[in-house]
Design a protein around this motif. Structure first.
Motif, mmCIF file in Angstrom:
data_model
loop_
_atom_site.group_PDB
_atom_site.id
_atom_site.type_symbol
_atom_site.label_atom_id
_atom_site.label_comp_id
_atom_site.label_asym_id
_atom_site.label_seq_id
_atom_site.Cartn_x
_atom_site.Cartn_y
_atom_site.Cartn_z
ATOM 1 N N ASN A 1 -12.788 4.299 19.024
ATOM 2 C CA ASN A 1 -13.135 3.389 20.522
ATOM 3 C C ASN A 1 -11.694 3.869 21.396
ATOM 4 O OD1 ASN A 1 -12.830 1.246 17.590
ATOM 5 N ND2 ASN A 1 -14.432 1.685 18.822
ATOM 6 N N CYS A 2 -11.594 4.414 21.705
ATOM 7 C CA CYS A 2 -11.191 5.295 22.965
ATOM 8 C C CYS A 2 -10.647 6.324 23.315
ATOM 9 C CB CYS A 2 -9.454 4.899 22.390
ATOM 10 S SG CYS A 2 -9.290 2.959 21.738
ATOM 11 N N SER A 3 -11.966 6.899 24.261
ATOM 12 C CA SER A 3 -11.209 8.039 24.322
ATOM 13 C C SER A 3 -10.733 8.757 24.922
ATOM 14 C CB SER A 3 -12.602 8.005 26.242
ATOM 15 O OG SER A 3 -11.669 7.448 26.682
ATOM 16 N N GLU A 4 -9.449 8.652 25.515
ATOM 17 C CA GLU A 4 -7.858 9.468 24.967
ATOM 18 C C GLU A 4 -7.536 9.555 24.218
ATOM 19 O OE1 GLU A 4 -5.689 7.570 28.440
ATOM 20 O OE2 GLU A 4 -6.715 8.373 29.508
ATOM 21 N N ALA A 5 -7.977 8.869 22.649
ATOM 22 C CA ALA A 5 -7.434 8.602 21.925
ATOM 23 C C ALA A 5 -7.988 9.620 20.588
ATOM 24 C CB ALA A 5 -6.656 7.356 21.376
ATOM 25 N N LYS A 6 -9.329 9.941 21.489
ATOM 26 C CA LYS A 6 -9.830 11.084 19.774
ATOM 27 C C LYS A 6 -8.968 11.680 19.857
ATOM 28 C CE LYS A 6 -14.703 9.299 20.703
ATOM 29 N NZ LYS A 6 -15.908 9.558 21.700
ATOM 30 N N GLY A 7 -8.806 12.073 18.740
ATOM 31 C CA GLY A 7 -8.070 13.968 17.952
ATOM 32 C C GLY A 7 -5.926 13.293 18.234
ATOM 33 N N LEU A 8 -6.046 12.039 18.508
ATOM 34 C CA LEU A 8 -4.523 11.725 18.271
ATOM 35 C C LEU A 8 -4.290 11.222 16.455
ATOM 36 C CD1 LEU A 8 -1.972 10.707 20.256
ATOM 37 C CD2 LEU A 8 -3.245 7.615 19.975
ATOM 38 N N ALA A 9 -5.310 10.754 16.179
ATOM 39 C CA ALA A 9 -5.570 10.370 14.778
ATOM 40 C C ALA A 9 -4.818 11.132 13.283
ATOM 41 C CB ALA A 9 -6.195 9.405 14.039
ATOM 42 N N ARG A 10 -5.058 12.463 14.191
ATOM 43 C CA ARG A 10 -4.483 14.258 13.654
ATOM 44 C C ARG A 10 -2.879 13.953 13.102
ATOM 45 N NH1 ARG A 10 -3.612 19.117 14.471
ATOM 46 N NH2 ARG A 10 -4.258 18.590 16.665
ATOM 47 N N PRO A 11 -2.235 14.474 14.097
ATOM 48 C CA PRO A 11 -1.442 14.431 13.769
ATOM 49 C C PRO A 11 -0.864 13.465 13.609
ATOM 50 C CG PRO A 11 -0.921 14.985 16.479
ATOM 51 C CD PRO A 11 -3.008 14.250 15.742
ATOM 52 N N CYS A 12 -1.198 11.842 13.301
ATOM 53 C CA CYS A 12 -0.207 11.341 12.883
ATOM 54 C C CYS A 12 -0.216 10.736 11.378
ATOM 55 C CB CYS A 12 -1.006 9.733 13.953
ATOM 56 S SG CYS A 12 -0.824 9.747 15.435
ATOM 57 N N THR A 13 0.286 10.694 10.995
ATOM 58 C CA THR A 13 0.462 9.847 9.426
ATOM 59 C C THR A 13 -0.188 8.600 9.064
ATOM 60 O OG1 THR A 13 2.331 10.960 9.100
ATOM 61 C CG2 THR A 13 1.920 10.059 7.258
ATOM 62 N N HIS A 14 0.103 7.796 10.281
ATOM 63 C CA HIS A 14 -1.042 6.579 9.727
ATOM 64 C C HIS A 14 -1.026 6.077 11.870
ATOM 65 C CE1 HIS A 14 3.354 6.112 7.035
ATOM 66 N NE2 HIS A 14 1.722 6.332 6.542
ATOM 67 N N LEU B 1 0.395 -1.144 -0.199
ATOM 68 C CA LEU B 1 -0.056 0.070 0.141
ATOM 69 C C LEU B 1 1.113 1.323 -0.157
ATOM 70 C CD1 LEU B 1 -2.599 -0.801 2.519
ATOM 71 C CD2 LEU B 1 -3.092 -0.916 0.021
ATOM 72 N N ASN B 2 1.932 1.169 0.847
ATOM 73 C CA ASN B 2 3.023 2.397 1.097
ATOM 74 C C ASN B 2 3.983 2.506 -0.518
ATOM 75 O OD1 ASN B 2 4.360 4.483 2.523
ATOM 76 N ND2 ASN B 2 5.787 2.949 2.271
ATOM 77 N N ASN B 3 4.239 1.663 -1.117
ATOM 78 C CA ASN B 3 4.523 1.873 -2.505
ATOM 79 C C ASN B 3 5.516 2.326 -2.700
ATOM 80 O OD1 ASN B 3 4.279 1.180 -5.091
ATOM 81 N ND2 ASN B 3 3.376 2.736 -5.949
ATOM 82 N N GLY B 4 6.867 2.547 -1.681
ATOM 83 C CA GLY B 4 7.983 3.391 -1.727
ATOM 84 C C GLY B 4 7.750 4.381 -1.412
ATOM 85 N N ARG B 5 6.635 4.788 -0.557
ATOM 86 C CA ARG B 5 6.888 6.115 -0.271
ATOM 87 C C ARG B 5 7.596 6.423 0.909
ATOM 88 N NH1 ARG B 5 3.601 10.768 -0.596
ATOM 89 N NH2 ARG B 5 2.280 10.018 -1.354
ATOM 90 N N ARG C 1 -2.674 8.607 6.478
ATOM 91 C CA ARG C 1 -2.547 10.030 4.982
ATOM 92 C C ARG C 1 -2.289 9.861 3.403
ATOM 93 N NH1 ARG C 1 0.372 14.274 8.941
ATOM 94 N NH2 ARG C 1 -1.885 14.181 9.903
ATOM 95 N N PHE C 2 -1.297 8.982 3.146
ATOM 96 C CA PHE C 2 -1.251 7.962 2.089
ATOM 97 C C PHE C 2 -1.524 7.757 0.765
ATOM 98 C CE2 PHE C 2 2.507 11.684 3.565
ATOM 99 C CZ PHE C 2 1.895 12.205 3.141
ATOM 100 N N PHE C 3 -2.397 6.753 1.963
ATOM 101 C CA PHE C 3 -3.072 5.651 1.136
ATOM 102 C C PHE C 3 -4.075 4.940 1.388
ATOM 103 C CE2 PHE C 3 0.751 3.477 3.440
ATOM 104 C CZ PHE C 3 -0.544 2.823 4.927
ATOM 105 N N LYS C 4 -4.179 4.407 1.269
ATOM 106 C CA LYS C 4 -6.225 3.958 1.198
ATOM 107 C C LYS C 4 -6.197 3.157 2.522
ATOM 108 C CE LYS C 4 -7.675 -0.290 -0.075
ATOM 109 N NZ LYS C 4 -8.139 -1.450 -0.799
ATOM 110 N N LYS C 5 -7.135 3.332 3.433
ATOM 111 C CA LYS C 5 -7.431 2.802 5.092
ATOM 112 C C LYS C 5 -8.319 2.831 4.953
ATOM 113 C CE LYS C 5 -10.452 6.858 6.443
ATOM 114 N NZ LYS C 5 -10.301 7.501 7.663
#
Length: 452
Positions: free
Chosen positions: A385-398, A190-194, A422-426
């Motif tokens: 699914n995780c109350s403390e992790a809501k919003g955590l995904a925004r800074p993460c690339t994956h 999926l990452n295809n060499g990025r 951010r760069f391939f299918k989720k």
């Protein structure tokens, strides 16, 4: 008589700039984003900039003089500099200061480039000197702090394409190795060499599923397969546990046998010769657990120390586990602000990955421990699914979750779910087989059999 124009490369300009930044949110944000430590003239300015940036990043507002003075503590030179700012706070025009800041940054960069070019010519490295000048010219053409700057897509189409192509060519011929693999074939496809440098990847799982195993899997395969240099920060468990697990993983043997010295002598000598031939490296930095409050600033300083000791930059930085970190402000967060702290930490690490040009790999403890929910193999962990992790995904690339029911644990299999990319299918969920008895996270042959 009109006031003479301020020289953007003078100390007086910096006094005016910081005095105004402390009362203007917009200007403070520009200074925090664009004023790098190396642009400043001395350690006192750098210290003030660091404290200012930490406060603004956390609260999105400039600190007061009182807050800055308290944060600087016994650094009398920096406190004296603050008092100088007060003398230059004359209600300057913010737009004019932003224009002067742009001129200041361009001037400082130009001075640095000329010094470097002169040194390169003296070393008879003309081609490298020309590359440095060309790089500065390209940066200069696109650099501006003006919020009203617009870019015409059509008119700049060819120019931007050529810049992109040159950048890719330079990266391809650079001495810095590419970091492109998760060492999970499906995700690699999926990452295809990025290139993963500058990206933040978070592995999310509940207790006992294998967060530490996947972190060490990436470290081991990066060392063995691609000759990359890995810096691992161990924040939970002991240093010996991390070292023994890595050592066992490098030879696909249970860490217990390595720890207890129960491997046959002849085999140890044979395996030691193999390990010595690996082109990469794995370095573990652990922190004492008693009363420890490790921050992202400790991670930044650890990378700098690694660079100083080894005379090279790490390619991959692994942190096990991110939920044990606090952010660079070292603020003592209340329990009700735990979520904000986690997001602040993730933002710090994302910025650090970009600044240091490393792939930042972190693990994160899920708050869901409901065995019934986890045992339903239709369910997968996501940030929702995780109350403390809501919003955590925004800074993460994956954001990739590890999911395992009780039945799957007995069979040594799990499901990896791509909650964000951010760069391939989720959204994909894949089954893999593990072999933790031999310190193997990804069992190649058994995984292939699962998907036949």
């Amino acid at each position: 008589m009109s006031k003479p124009a301020t020289n953007p490369l003078s100390a007086e300009f910096l006094y005016e700039l910081y005095a105004s930044a402390l009362r203007c949110d917009t200007l403070c944000g520009v200074v925090v984003q664009h004023m790098l430590s190396e642009y400043l003239p001395d350690r006192s300015f750098q210290k003030v900039q660091e404290v200012l940036a930490n406060h603004y990043t956390t609260y999105k507002t400039p600190p007061s003089y009182a807050v800055l003075t308290q944060a600087l503590g016994s650094d009398y030179d920096a406190v004296e500099l603050l008092n100088t700012f007060r003398e230059y706070d004359e209600g300057q025009n913010v737009e004019a200061l932003i224009d002067l800041l742009e001129a200041y940054i361009k001037g400082v960069k130009l001075q640095s480039v000329y010094a470097e070019v002169g040194k390169l010519y003296n070393q008879s490295r003309q081609q490298k000197a020309e590359e440095v000048l060309r790089g500065y010219a390209e940066w200069l053409a696109g650099f501006t702090l003006k919020s009203s700057s617009f870019v015409d897509v059509a008119r700049t189409f060819t120019e931007r394409y050529e810049q992109n192509r040159r950048r890719e060519q330079e990266e391809a011929h650079s001495d810095i190795p590419q970091v492109t693999r998760f060492y999970i074939p499906y995700i690699d496809a999926l990452n295809n060499g990025r290139n993963l440098r500058g990206q933040l990847t978070c592995f999310l799982a509940s207790t006992g599923v294998g967060k530490s195993h996947i972190a060490k899997h990436i470290g081991i395969r990066a060392d063995i397969d691609d000759g990359l240099h890995v810096l691992h920060f161990q924040l939970e468990g002991s240093e010996d546990e991390a070292l023994n697990a890595y050592s066992g993983g490098m030879i696909s043997r249970n860490a217990y046998y390595y720890e207890q010295g129960k491997l046959p002598e002849a085999e140890v000598q044979r395996l030691a010769r193999i390990v010595e031939q690996y082109a990469g490296s794995i370095t573990v930095r652990s922190f004492p657990r008693f009363n420890a409050r490790v921050s992202t600033l400790d991670i930044k300083n650890g990378i700098a120390e690694y660079r100083k000791v080894n005379s090279r930059q790490p390619d991959i930085v692994i942190i096990d586990s991110m939920d044990l970190l606090t952010d660079a402000s070292r603020r003592v967060w209340n329990a009700e602000h735990e979520r904000s702290k986690r997001i602040a930490v993730a933002n710090d690490l994302k910025d650090l990955a970009a600044d240091e040009k490393v792939w930042m790999v972190v693990t994160y403890q899920s708050t869901i421990e409901d065995r019934e929910w986890l045992n339903d193999e239709r369910n997968v962990l996501t940030e929702y699914n995780c109350s403390e992790a809501k919003g955590l995904a925004r800074p993460c690339t994956h954001l990739i979750s590890l999911n395992q029911s009780s039945a799957e644990r007995k069979e040594d299999i799990m499901r990896l779910h791509i909650a964000k990319s951010r760069f391939f299918k989720k959204g994909d969920t894949i089954k893999i087989a593990t072999d933790y008895d031999n310190e193997v996270f990804y069992d190649v042959q058994r995984t292939l059999n699962l998907n036949v």
